[in-house]
Motif scaffolding. Structure first.
Motif, short mmCIF file in Angstrom:
data_model
loop_
_atom_site.label_atom_id
_atom_site.label_comp_id
_atom_site.label_asym_id
_atom_site.label_seq_id
_atom_site.Cartn_x
_atom_site.Cartn_y
_atom_site.Cartn_z
N GLY A 194 13.37 0.55 21.47
CA GLY A 194 12.83 -0.76 21.12
C GLY A 194 11.38 -0.91 21.52
N LEU A 195 11.01 -0.40 22.70
CA LEU A 195 9.62 -0.50 23.16
C LEU A 195 8.69 0.34 22.28
CD1 LEU A 195 10.08 -0.38 27.05
CD2 LEU A 195 9.73 -2.37 25.58
N LEU A 196 9.17 1.50 21.83
CA LEU A 196 8.35 2.32 20.93
C LEU A 196 8.14 1.62 19.59
CD1 LEU A 196 9.78 5.88 21.63
CD2 LEU A 196 7.47 5.08 22.11
N LEU A 197 9.16 0.93 19.10
CA LEU A 197 9.01 0.16 17.85
C LEU A 197 8.00 -0.97 18.04
CD1 LEU A 197 12.70 0.02 16.58
CD2 LEU A 197 10.81 1.32 15.60
N LEU A 198 8.03 -1.62 19.19
CA LEU A 198 7.06 -2.69 19.47
C LEU A 198 5.64 -2.12 19.57
CD1 LEU A 198 8.95 -4.97 22.00
CD2 LEU A 198 8.21 -5.58 19.69
N LEU A 199 5.53 -0.92 20.15
CA LEU A 199 4.21 -0.28 20.22
C LEU A 199 3.67 -0.03 18.81
CD1 LEU A 199 3.12 2.55 22.59
CD2 LEU A 199 2.71 2.81 20.15
N ALA A 200 4.52 0.49 17.93
CA ALA A 200 4.09 0.71 16.54
C ALA A 200 3.74 -0.62 15.87
CB ALA A 200 5.20 1.42 15.76
N ALA A 201 4.51 -1.67 16.17
CA ALA A 201 4.23 -2.98 15.59
C ALA A 201 2.89 -3.51 16.08
CB ALA A 201 5.34 -3.96 15.96
N GLY A 202 2.55 -3.28 17.35
CA GLY A 202 1.25 -3.71 17.88
C GLY A 202 0.11 -3.02 17.17
N TRP A 203 0.23 -1.73 16.93
CA TRP A 203 -0.81 -0.98 16.21
C TRP A 203 -0.97 -1.53 14.80
CZ3 TRP A 203 -2.43 1.95 12.20
CH2 TRP A 203 -3.45 2.87 12.40
N CYS A 204 0.15 -1.73 14.10
CA CYS A 204 0.10 -2.19 12.71
C CYS A 204 -0.40 -3.63 12.61
CB CYS A 204 1.50 -2.08 12.08
SG CYS A 204 2.08 -0.38 11.93
N LEU A 205 0.00 -4.49 13.56
CA LEU A 205 -0.49 -5.87 13.56
C LEU A 205 -2.01 -5.91 13.71
CD1 LEU A 205 2.06 -7.94 15.68
CD2 LEU A 205 1.28 -8.48 13.38
#
Length: 714
Positions: free
Chosen positions: A64-75
């Motif tokens: 879940g934290l890795l998915l949030l990291l990817a979401a932060g980059w994309c945002l």
């Protein structure tokens, strides 16, 4: 972190934002994080697919934290304006005119209004036929900082639609070592251009506000300003109330601002989470009688929410207030629903949702300092305040305020020094009084705004507000005038700041847990910090530097040896603003403890009384000196009517005041190893001379185009 899930979520999102800021073109970072995170999730569900109740697993949380990291980059990618193909940054043709709307409340400067425009359309020449180019309007995006002369009369309004002639220019990077990076600051707000306008270059063509809510907020802000102006009156007190309540510091006297900075109370002058927290605390105390009544918690929550968001509207929906109002709204709702309140988790939730809306808020000093202060207060303040108790309730309350100030100052000290390069010595003396008066002033101001229509009561409230602001100013000014009030000239590198935090956090953890591991970690961090400080001191002690600084339309040449520096300049000594913005950080970064000034406007040798230069000659057309074995020449005039020449080779020739018009003027006069143009020369002239020098095959230097010229003379 087990009991604070939103702290983990916010940290993972922030990691993705930081990674985008460092490597925006590496698309494999979010792709790899997303694939790995999904892999962890899929593997977890496959492993426990036959179990009705699935256990919690660290691999699931890591996914879940890795998915949030990817979401932060994309945002961050999605919220970066330069990634839009129609952004002004990508325009290759010359922009002739554009239309834009005022998207923020304008700021009043000494001679100009500072206005933020969002471009909607642009006009430029297109077509391959240069004899008959086509000129048309095209969709265009981007935000521009516009400075327009006050001769236009009335201050511009939010939502005005302008037609502007001319083309904005890119914002300059910092041109001096250690100078505040204004370009990066605006980049984090998706602003890449600025323009200085004459009144005739701008035409008001309509009114089309982007947000009706913001329009409403700016109207309330202007109404509140009118009420405060009428009720407070006196400029010194009015400027403080205006800054604390409305976030407007246009009328703030520079000397008063420096006094607040010296007293460690400058944070009071910017509307922020502190102000929202004060209002929240006061409202909680005043409305506490409702708790024992039926549905009292619900009524109390509604009143608190109304007043907090009314304050947000009064500030014109200032971003720091919006962030804090959101966090305290979560606390209010949780309390009304009977949910357990965890300050750190609430802070994490607030930071998470703020970063989802505005990823670049992460790089704001205000965001970093406020969240650090809340985290420190939530973690340590209770333990510290309970370490001492007093018999009298008043002393206990005073100690609680002092403990809050201590914890907040301790946790924000390294970051504050990193950004602002100073530390208020008497913050413990000033902060309890400042905080106490702020607890009185903010509710008084809100009551004055809400009841400004009630005869007699409005006069009483206005009088109380004015006297409270006067007392606050008096306390701050008296504290700021104490000897050694400010520990100035501090400088921390990014590495030094991180090591300082390692020492602080390790020492606090050692005190709280008494575990030996934290003692070793603290000692190691302190040792590395000491090595870094000693190395920096060694380099500064042995430095010998000639620098031609960028100073707009002025000359600034410094000769630095060790911790001493001589500044040759024609800057007016009363112009402290220019010195502070362009030069102060440079000398702070170099560790200069003794700075001497030589005024180039003075004639004769009187200006050399305290100068370290021993070999010196001054002529009305030039100045010549020898320093550290190098010959330095400042040229003031070169023309056909002056026939002087220098029968020697100089090491550094600094051209100033448009002295050089043509390269042939140097023939038979000067031979120099290095030729530098400072910013007292006109930019078009310097640009032409640089182009001609390139054609002739020799190198010269312009501080306007290339930044400060710094030469190590070792």
């Amino acid at each position: 972190m087990k009991g604070y899930p939103f702290v983990r979520y916010a940290a993972a999102l922030a990691a993705g934002i930081v990674l985008y800021g460092q490597w925006p073109s590496l698309i494999w970072i979010p792709a790899g994080a997303a694939v790995l995170g999904l892999g962890f999730f899929i593997g977890y569900f496959i492993r426990y697919r036959n179990q009705v109740v699935k256990p919690l697993a660290a691999v699931q949380g890591l996914g879940g934290l890795l998915l949030l990291l990817a979401a932060g980059w994309c945002l961050t990618y999605e919220r970066t304006a330069s990634n839009r193909p129609d952004n002004l940054l990508h325009l290759t043709d010359t922009l002739q005119a554009y239309t834009g709307v005022v998207t923020a409340q304008p700021e009043e400067r000494a001679k100009t209004y500072r206005v933020e425009l969002a471009i909607r359309q642009g006009r430029w020449q297109t077509g391959s036929n240069s004899d008959h180019p086509a000129t048309a309007w095209h969709p265009l995006s981007g935000r521009v900082i516009v400075y327009i002369d006050k001769a236009i009369g009335q201050i511009p309004r939010y939502g005005e639609l302008w037609l502007v002639n001319g083309s904005p220019r890119s914002i300059d990077p910092p041109l001096n070592p250690g100078e505040f990076d204004y370009k990066r600051y605006l980049h984090y707000r998706n602003i890449y251009h600025q323009q200085y306008l004459r009144p005739f270059q701008r035409q008001l063509i309509g009114y089309d506000p982007p947000s009706r809510i913001t329009t409403w907020a700016t109207s309330i802000n202007r109404l509140a300003d009118a009420i405060i102006t009428r009720q407070v009156g006196n400029r010194a007190e009015y400027s403080i109330v205006n800054a604390m309540i409305l976030g407007v510091r246009d009328d703030l006297d520079p000397a008063l601002y420096r006094a607040y900075s010296a007293a460690g109370a400058v944070h009071i002058l910017s509307v922020s989470g502190l102000h929202v927290g004060i209002l929240f605390t006061v409202l909680t105390y005043l409305l506490s009688f409702l708790i024992r009544r039926p549905r009292g918690k619900l009524i109390m929550a509604v009143v608190q929410l109304i007043i907090l968001w009314f304050y947000a509207l009064v500030t014109g929906l200032s971003p720091p207030v919006l962030r804090s109002a959101g966090m305290f709204s979560m606390l209010i709702v949780a309390n009304a629903l009977g949910r357990q309140q965890q300050l750190l988790n609430t802070m994490g939730a607030s930071a998470f949702f703020i970063l989802c809306f505005d990823p670049y808020a992460l790089f704001s000093a205000g965001f970093q300092l406020s969240n650090l202060a809340v985290a420190g207060i939530g973690s340590w303040q209770s333990t510290l305040s309970q370490a001492l108790t007093f018999r009298y309730r008043f002393l206990n309350k005073l100690w609680e305020l002092t403990a809050v100030a201590l914890v907040a100052q301790l946790i924000t000290f390294p970051l504050g020094v990193f950004y602002f390069h100073q530390f208020p010595t008497y913050f413990l003396l000033a902060n309890p009084a400042v905080m106490g008066l702020s607890f009185l002033l903010l509710p008084l101001a809100m009551a004055t705004l809400a009841l400004g229509w009630v005869p007699y009561l409005n006069d009483l409230l206005g009088w109380l507000l004015q006297k409270t602001a006067w007392l606050l100013n008096w306390v701050v000014v008296q504290t700021g005038t104490l000897p050694g009030a400010v520990w100035d000239g501090l400088w921390l590198s990014a590495g030094g700041m991180l090591l300082t935090y390692a020492v602080i956090l390790g020492a606090v953890a050692l005190v709280l847990t008494r575990q030996r591991e934290y003692a070793w970690a603290t000692c190691l961090a302190a040792f590395l910090l000491g090595v870094l400080i000693v190395w920096d001191e060694y380099e500064q002690r042995h430095q010998q530097t000639l620098a031609v600084h960028f100073l707009p339309h002025r000359t600034a040449v410094s000769l630095t040896a060790g911790h001493k520096s001589l500044l040759l300049t024609d800057l007016d000594t009363s112009d402290t603003r220019s010195y502070d913005f362009y030069l102060k950080n440079t000398f702070g970064q170099w560790g200069i403890g003794q700075l001497s000034l030589l005024d180039l406007r003075q004639s004769g040798d009187s200006a050399l009384a305290d100068s370290p230069i021993r070999t010196f000659y001054r002529h009305r057309d030039y100045m010549l000196c020898v320093w550290q074995g190098k010959t330095i020449m400042l040229v003031n005039k070169l023309n056909r009517y002056t026939h002087w020449r220098l029968p020697a080779v100089v090491d550094y020739c600094i051209i100033r005041r448009n002295a050089l018009q043509h390269w042939d003027d140097l023939k038979g006069r000067i031979v120099a190893r290095h030729i530098i143009f400072d910013d007292s020369n006109k930019t078009p002239l310097t640009d032409r001379l640089l182009a001609e020098a390139d054609q002739r095959g020799f190198v010269c230097y312009s501080v306007r185009q290339m930044g400060a010229y710094v030469a190590e003379l070792k």
